[in-house]
Structures are given as structure tokens and as C-alpha cells.
Design an enzyme around this catalytic site. Structure first.
Site, PDB file in Angstrom:
ATOM      1  N   THR A 123       0.815  -1.209   0.000  1.00  0.00           N
ATOM      2  CA  THR A 123       0.000   0.000   0.000  1.00  0.00           C
ATOM      3  C   THR A 123       0.851   1.264   0.000  1.00  0.00           C
ATOM      4  OG1 THR A 123      -1.438   1.320   1.421  1.00  0.00           O
ATOM      5  CG2 THR A 123      -0.096  -0.296   2.528  1.00  0.00           C
ATOM      6  N   TYR A 150      -1.503   0.386  10.073  1.00  0.00           N
ATOM      7  CA  TYR A 150      -1.763  -0.326   8.816  1.00  0.00           C
ATOM      8  C   TYR A 150      -0.507  -0.284   7.934  1.00  0.00           C
ATOM      9  CZ  TYR A 150      -3.530  -1.127   4.087  1.00  0.00           C
ATOM     10  OH  TYR A 150      -3.706  -1.586   2.804  1.00  0.00           O
TER      11      TYR A 150
END
Ligand code: UDP
Length: 334
Positions: A123, A150
Site C-alpha cells: 500500500t 496499517y
């Protein structure tokens, strides 16, 4: 090619499964714990082509080993993960267990059963708050300074994969760092089905489909042209094709590498909301809210590397089209 897709009942995993079914030449297996992935998505995929399904959690090593011992996978596409920035700030351990530890576990079993190729979903959150934003976006060499658990959980996974590849020279990987993925299958068969999704285009599509009475814009005093956050939105169909390219890249023996997946163009939250209203013709209510923890102001990809090295050419670099496909899919699934 015998391929295992972890998280194949989820949003991105299912679009990649669809792309591989359409491409042909692969024997597909999907493993999913169905925590956010959906049975309806699996049923829609089953109408497109055949695959094996394993209802399993990656944390269950015994079950994982059993699956690998019965199936000689050539390549793994690893999507199964928790993906919400704000939730990761509130519940970091969920992210370190689901994302980092489960990736290590999957690698352990993969090595034991001789799997030599991995494509990993990473990501843009690994970059954190970019120090300076070049006009053409952030490239893969940009410093990695995630500002939320995250992003941390994904960068740790990336490092584990890289270390494993260093220790096992015949193990090859492609890490794809996704920017903001949105949209749905253009034929409306699958889409972003995750319950209680928090992603912007999905939420705007729910408002436009009258499933949600209003939405909030999280912050309007960021250092951006209109004060709301800027992101690089990529159509899930283009992202799925990037995985097909990555698979072909590994099959032809190319070396392990990391690639950004985005269009290199940013849109603000306010622009996305405005475009969602235009595309749907629905003037839903929008409120100004406070900043959401963990959000960097601007994330835009430099995507020259994947274009050059894999020949990836996006077909749907069009915000209105991305929003339209998300909206039409949302409206069609009452
Ligand atoms: N956002 C927003 N309202 C919402 C959902 C998201 O203003 O209801 C903003 C969010 O703060 C971020 C951008 O939209 O700046 C994209 O958020 P999303 O959750 O879609 O993806 P992320 O960039 O966090 O992965």
C-alpha cells in the site's frame, strides 16, 4: 499454473480472480476466512469460471499446511489482510496479527511446500506523509515512514518477504503498492462488497444510492489546494491487470521487485464528492468533519516503473468512470 489467491473473496482479490479466470491458463484456488470477503462474491466468480475454495484463516497453520500438502501451488497472490487506516490506529494488534504475522506464516508454509513465487498486496500507506511531493508523484525509492499501524504492518510484511527472498535465492516476489483502489467490474458482477466499508468512493456511492443519509469530509485545513486530502484513485480493473502483468513478469523469470500502482494524478476529497454527485445526479448531504487519525495530506503515485518494466497500460484512468462503476454496482445490489 496453479495459483493460490488469499483473500480472493474480498474486493481486490476477487477482481484479480476474475481477471485470471478471463485470462485462462490458470488453476485457481481461493482461500478466505470470509471476515470481510463475501459468499455472494464467490458465487458471482463461480458463474465466471471454476476454482477451489478453502474457507480458512491464515493463522491456522495446520489447515494451511494441509491445503499446501494437497495442492502444489506455483504462485501465491496474497491479498488477505485488514485494510482500514483508522481501525488500525484504534486496534493495532489486529493489523500486526492479520497482516504481518499471517504473512510470515504463509511464507513459512509456502517455503516448506516449495512455492517459489509470491505477489504481495502492499500500500501507499508505507510512504506515510511524503516529505516533498514531486509533480510526477512519489516513486518506489521514496523514504518509508508509515504514520499508521496499517502502513507499519505492511512495511514489516514487505521486509519479511525481502529477507526470505535474500535467504532463498530461487524465491521471487513482486510487491505492488496500491494507491486508492475504487470502482467495480464494468459488467457489474462484482464490486466493493465489504460491509461497513470506510473508503471514500464507496461511501459516496452509498450516499448516491440512498443507502446512507449523509457523509462527512474528514478535514478541510490540510495543506492542499482546497484543504481536503488528495489521493490517486485507480480503477480496480486496471489494478487487476497489473497483477496479471506481475504474474507474467515472474513467470518469465524477472527479478524480484517493488512497484507502485496508481495513475500519477491526485484528486481531493471535495473533488471526488462533487464528481460523485455529478455522475449520480443525486445531491446527497455532505458535512464537514474533523480530521481522521492517520491520514496523510497527499498521496500520489509515480507509476513509471510498472509501465516500463511490465508494460502495464491502464485503460480506465478516468475519475468519472471509476465513480460511475462503483455507483452502478452499489445501486444494483439492494
Ligand atoms: N474520507 C472522507 N470521508 C469519508 C471517507 C474518507 O473525507 O467518509 C477521506 C479520508 O480522510 C482520506 C480520503 O478520503 O483523506 C481517502 O480515504 P479512504 O479511506 O478512501 O482511503 P485511504 O487513503 O485512507 O486508504
Amino acid at each position: 499454473m496453479r495459483i493460490l489467491i488469499t483473500g480472493g473473496a474480498g474486493y481486490i482479490g476477487s477482481h484479480v480472480a476474475k481477471a485470471l479466470i478471463e485470462r485462462g491458463g490458470c488453476e485457481l484456488s481461493i482461500l478466505d476466512n470470509l471476515s470481510t470477503g463475501s459468499q455472494a462474491t464467490l458465487e458471482a466468480l463461480a458463474r465466471m469460471g471454476s476454482f477451489q475454495f478453502f474457507h480458512n484463516d491464515l493463522s491456522n497453520k495446520e489447515a494451511l499446511s494441509e491445503i499446501f500438502s494437497r495442492n502444489r501451488f506455483d504462485l501465491i497472490l496474497h491479498f488477505a489482510a485488514s485494510v482500514e487506516v483508522f481501525e488500525s490506529v484504534q486496534n493495532p494488534l489486529k493489523y500486526y496479527f492479520n497482516n504481518t504475522l499471517n504473512t510470515a506464516q504463509l511464507l513459512d508454509v509456502a517455503l516448506e511446500y516449495g512455492v517459489k513465487k509470491l505477489i504481495f498486496s502492499s500500500t501507499a500507506a508505507v510512504y506515510g506523509e511524503p516529505r516533498e511531493i514531486p509533480k510526477e508523484g512519489i516513486d518506489e525509492e521514496h523514504p518509508l515512514k508509515p504514520i499508521n499501524p496499517y502502513g507499519q504492518s505492511k512495511i514489516m510484511s514487505e521486509r519479511i518477504i525481502q529477507d526470505v527472498a535474500r535467504a532463498h535465492p530461487d524465491f521471487k516476489f513482486v510487491i505492488l503498492r496500491y494507491f486508492n483502489v475504487a470502482g467495480a467490474d464494468l459488467q457489474g458482477r462484482i464490486g466493493q462488497a465489504t460491509p461497513k466499508a470506510t473508503h471514500l468512493i464507496k461511501i459516496a456511492a452509498e450516499c448516491a444510492s440512498l443507502k446512507r443519509p449523509w457523509m462527512e469530509i474528514y478535514g478541510e485545513d490540510y495543506p492542499t489546494p482546497d484543504g481536503s486530502c488528495v489521493r490517486d484513485y485507480i480503477h480496480v480493473e486496471d489494478l487487476a491487470q497489473a497483477h496479471v502483468r506481475a504474474m507474467e513478469y515472474l513467470i518469465r523469470g524477472a527479478s524480484s521487485d517493488i512497484f507502485n500502482c496508481g495513475y500519477g494524478r491526485g484528486y481531493s476529497v471535495k473533488e471526488v464528492v462533487q464528481k460523485s454527485k455529478e455522475v449520480s445526479g443525486v445531491d446527497f448531504e455532505v458535512r464537514m468533519g474533523g480530521k481522521r487519525a492517520g491520514d496523510p495530506a497527499i498521496l500520489v503515485a509515480q507509476s513509471a516503473k510498472i509501465r516500463e518494466k511490465m508494460g502495464w497500460e491502464p485503460l480506465y484512468d478516468d475519475l468519472a468512470l471509476i465513480i460511475k462503476s462503483a455507483y452502478e454496482w452499489e445501486r444494483g445490489r439492494w
